[in-house]
Enzyme design. Structure first.
Site, PDB file in Angstrom:
ATOM      1  N   ASP A  62     -56.551 -46.538 -24.380  1.00 32.26           N
ATOM      2  CA  ASP A  62     -55.247 -47.168 -24.581  1.00 32.26           C
ATOM      3  C   ASP A  62     -55.524 -48.661 -24.731  1.00 32.26           C
ATOM      4  O   ASP A  62     -55.994 -49.303 -23.783  1.00 32.26           O
ATOM      5  CB  ASP A  62     -54.371 -46.865 -23.357  1.00 32.26           C
ATOM      6  CG  ASP A  62     -53.015 -47.552 -23.434  1.00 32.26           C
ATOM      7  OD1 ASP A  62     -52.865 -48.529 -24.197  1.00 32.26           O
ATOM      8  OD2 ASP A  62     -52.104 -47.120 -22.705  1.00 32.26           O
ATOM      9  N   ALA A  93     -44.726 -49.374 -33.029  1.00 27.40           N
ATOM     10  CA  ALA A  93     -43.580 -50.281 -32.870  1.00 27.40           C
ATOM     11  C   ALA A  93     -42.447 -49.441 -32.298  1.00 27.40           C
ATOM     12  O   ALA A  93     -42.337 -48.252 -32.609  1.00 27.40           O
ATOM     13  CB  ALA A  93     -43.174 -50.889 -34.202  1.00 27.40           C
ATOM     14  N   TYR A 153     -39.383 -51.412 -42.794  1.00 26.77           N
ATOM     15  CA  TYR A 153     -40.740 -51.526 -42.233  1.00 26.77           C
ATOM     16  C   TYR A 153     -40.812 -52.710 -41.260  1.00 26.77           C
ATOM     17  O   TYR A 153     -41.577 -52.693 -40.296  1.00 26.77           O
ATOM     18  CB  TYR A 153     -41.782 -51.641 -43.350  1.00 26.77           C
ATOM     19  CG  TYR A 153     -43.173 -51.235 -42.912  1.00 26.77           C
ATOM     20  CD1 TYR A 153     -43.435 -49.956 -42.430  1.00 26.77           C
ATOM     21  CD2 TYR A 153     -44.235 -52.133 -42.974  1.00 26.77           C
ATOM     22  CE1 TYR A 153     -44.703 -49.579 -42.022  1.00 26.77           C
ATOM     23  CE2 TYR A 153     -45.517 -51.767 -42.578  1.00 26.77           C
ATOM     24  CZ  TYR A 153     -45.738 -50.490 -42.109  1.00 26.77           C
ATOM     25  OH  TYR A 153     -47.004 -50.128 -41.705  1.00 26.77           O
ATOM     26  N   LYS A 160     -48.877 -55.747 -39.853  1.00 23.64           N
ATOM     27  CA  LYS A 160     -49.916 -55.400 -40.840  1.00 23.64           C
ATOM     28  C   LYS A 160     -50.428 -56.650 -41.564  1.00 23.64           C
ATOM     29  O   LYS A 160     -51.600 -56.708 -41.943  1.00 23.64           O
ATOM     30  CB  LYS A 160     -49.400 -54.363 -41.834  1.00 23.64           C
ATOM     31  CG  LYS A 160     -49.129 -52.980 -41.244  1.00 23.64           C
ATOM     32  CD  LYS A 160     -50.370 -52.332 -40.637  1.00 23.64           C
ATOM     33  CE  LYS A 160     -50.111 -50.858 -40.312  1.00 23.64           C
ATOM     34  NZ  LYS A 160     -51.265 -50.245 -39.576  1.00 23.64           N
ATOM     35  N   THR A 191     -47.249 -38.412 -42.000  1.00 20.94           N
ATOM     36  CA  THR A 191     -47.968 -38.147 -40.744  1.00 20.94           C
ATOM     37  C   THR A 191     -46.970 -38.172 -39.589  1.00 20.94           C
ATOM     38  O   THR A 191     -45.782 -38.401 -39.789  1.00 20.94           O
ATOM     39  CB  THR A 191     -49.041 -39.223 -40.492  1.00 20.94           C
ATOM     40  OG1 THR A 191     -48.374 -40.469 -40.310  1.00 20.94           O
ATOM     41  CG2 THR A 191     -50.017 -39.313 -41.635  1.00 20.94           C
TER      42      THR A 191
HETATM   43  C1  1JT Z   1     -45.928 -47.023 -37.585  1.00 22.35           C
HETATM   44  C2  1JT Z   1     -44.966 -46.090 -37.941  1.00 22.35           C
HETATM   45  C3  1JT Z   1     -46.811 -47.533 -38.539  1.00 22.35           C
HETATM   46  C4  1JT Z   1     -44.875 -45.683 -39.246  1.00 22.35           C
HETATM   47  C5  1JT Z   1     -45.737 -46.195 -40.200  1.00 22.35           C
HETATM   48  C6  1JT Z   1     -46.700 -47.114 -39.848  1.00 22.35           C
HETATM   49  N1  1JT Z   1     -47.395 -47.439 -40.974  1.00 22.35           N
HETATM   50  C7  1JT Z   1     -46.871 -46.746 -41.989  1.00 22.35           C
HETATM   51  N2  1JT Z   1     -45.883 -45.992 -41.523  1.00 22.35           N
HETATM   52  C8  1JT Z   1     -45.081 -45.116 -42.343  1.00 22.35           C
HETATM   53  C9  1JT Z   1     -43.892 -45.859 -42.880  1.00 22.35           C
HETATM   54  C10 1JT Z   1     -42.952 -46.363 -42.028  1.00 22.35           C
HETATM   55  C11 1JT Z   1     -41.864 -47.060 -42.515  1.00 22.35           C
HETATM   56  C12 1JT Z   1     -41.724 -47.245 -43.852  1.00 22.35           C
HETATM   57  C13 1JT Z   1     -42.673 -46.733 -44.713  1.00 22.35           C
HETATM   58  C14 1JT Z   1     -43.769 -46.043 -44.224  1.00 22.35           C
HETATM   59  C15 1JT Z   1     -44.004 -45.527 -36.957  1.00 22.35           C
HETATM   60  C16 1JT Z   1     -44.426 -45.775 -35.535  1.00 22.35           C
HETATM   61  C17 1JT Z   1     -44.882 -47.163 -35.343  1.00 22.35           C
HETATM   62  C18 1JT Z   1     -46.112 -47.466 -36.191  1.00 22.35           C
HETATM   63  O1  1JT Z   1     -40.665 -47.969 -44.234  1.00 22.35           O
HETATM   64  C19 1JT Z   1     -39.993 -47.575 -45.301  1.00 22.35           C
HETATM   65  C20 1JT Z   1     -40.811 -47.600 -41.588  1.00 22.35           C
END
Ligand code: 1JT
Length: 253
Positions: A62, A93, A153, A160, A191
């Site tokens: 962790d 997040a 996002y 990022k 995923t």
């Molecule tokens: C996190 C999450 C990191 C979803 C993520 C991520 N990096 C890519 N994705 C997929 C994604 C998420 C959003 C998006 C497009 C792709 C969720 C848990 C926290 C870390 O926006 C349109 C919001």
């Protein structure tokens, strides 16, 4: 291609994880891998996934617990005596931060997202570097929202951006010791993390309609790129963010 190489993979949650796709490609090429997880539920998944693998380690890590991180790397050092590559595929997040406007991001959500999704890279690179005695390769996962505004996002985009910048600073710090650091900017993939993201199917459809290849990227394609980046084939590449997104990012209007 990775015979006698030791790798560490952070961020396998289940068999659909990007980290798992990367691990499978590395195993196929003869690497031995240590996997880390966060929380007991994820330990069970990993133990099942790795059940028929040779010479593997499954250990807790962790990143918000420095002692656990130290112990994880000590365990790897004791078992394998060295490390050749590390695949960092973790992000988090709070759910409420991934909807509505970025303007409303709380201090707490901001700090959590940046701690887990961005600070964890220099944190683990610092622990990994002393084990990478013959040089090494570190690979992390990013997303287009680091560079351009992607609705919802939000704070993950900011995290990022910090991650991609960290990739460059770490590449500069670690380059003289033969350690390369690169990021993969993957297109959207369904995923566990993407689950519950508002309008994910709309996003996937948008990419399918607009990307040069007219489809979404497959997780195995991200795995192949990670394999390339941890292998000698990419020996001249460091500090880069490589898009694996069916070309989506190159498009203007
Ligand atoms: C996190 C999450 C990191 C979803 C993520 C991520 N990096 C890519 N994705 C997929 C994604 C998420 C959003 C998006 C497009 C792709 C969720 C848990 C926290 C870390 O926006 C349109 C919001």
């Amino acid at each position: 291609m990775l015979k006698d190489k030791i790798g560490m993979v952070l961020g396998v949650a289940n068999k659909r994880s990007i980290a798992w796709a990367c691990a499978e490609k590395c195993i196929e090429q003869g690497a031995r891998l240590a996997f880390t997880y966060q929380g007991e539920r994820l330990e069970r998944n990993l133990t099942k996934l790795t059940a028929d693998m040779d010479d593997t380690l499954v250990i807790p890590c962790d990143v918000t617990n420095q002692e656990e991180v130290d112990t994880a790397f000590e365990t790897v050092a004791t078992k394998y005596r060295k490390l050749d590559f590390l695949i960092h595929s973790i992000a988090f997040a709070p759910r409420e931060a991934l909807e509505g406007s970025y303007l409303d991001t709380s201090r707490e959500a901001f700090l959590t997202a940046l701690e887990i999704s961005a600070y964890s890279l220099p944190q683990v690179a610092r622990a990994a570097a002393p084990l990478m005695k013959d040089g090494g390769s570190i690979v992390t996962m990013s997303y287009y929202g680091a560079e351009k505004v992607v609705e919802n996002y939000n704070v993950m985009g900011v995290a990022k951006a910090a991650l991609e910048s960290s990739t460059r600073y770490l590449a500069s710090d670690l380059g003289p010791t033969g350690i390369r650091v690169n990021a993969i900017s993957a297109g959207p993939i369904n995923t566990l993390s993407a689950r519950g993201v508002k309008n994910m199917s709309g996003f996937l459809k948008h990419v399918e309609e607009r990307s040069p290849l007219r489809r979404n990227v497959e997780v195995t394609e991200v795995g192949n790129t990670a394999l390339f980046l941890v292998s000698g084939l990419s020996s001249g590449i460091t500090g880069e963010t490589i898009y694996v997104d069916c070309g989506f990012n190159i498009m203007g209007i």
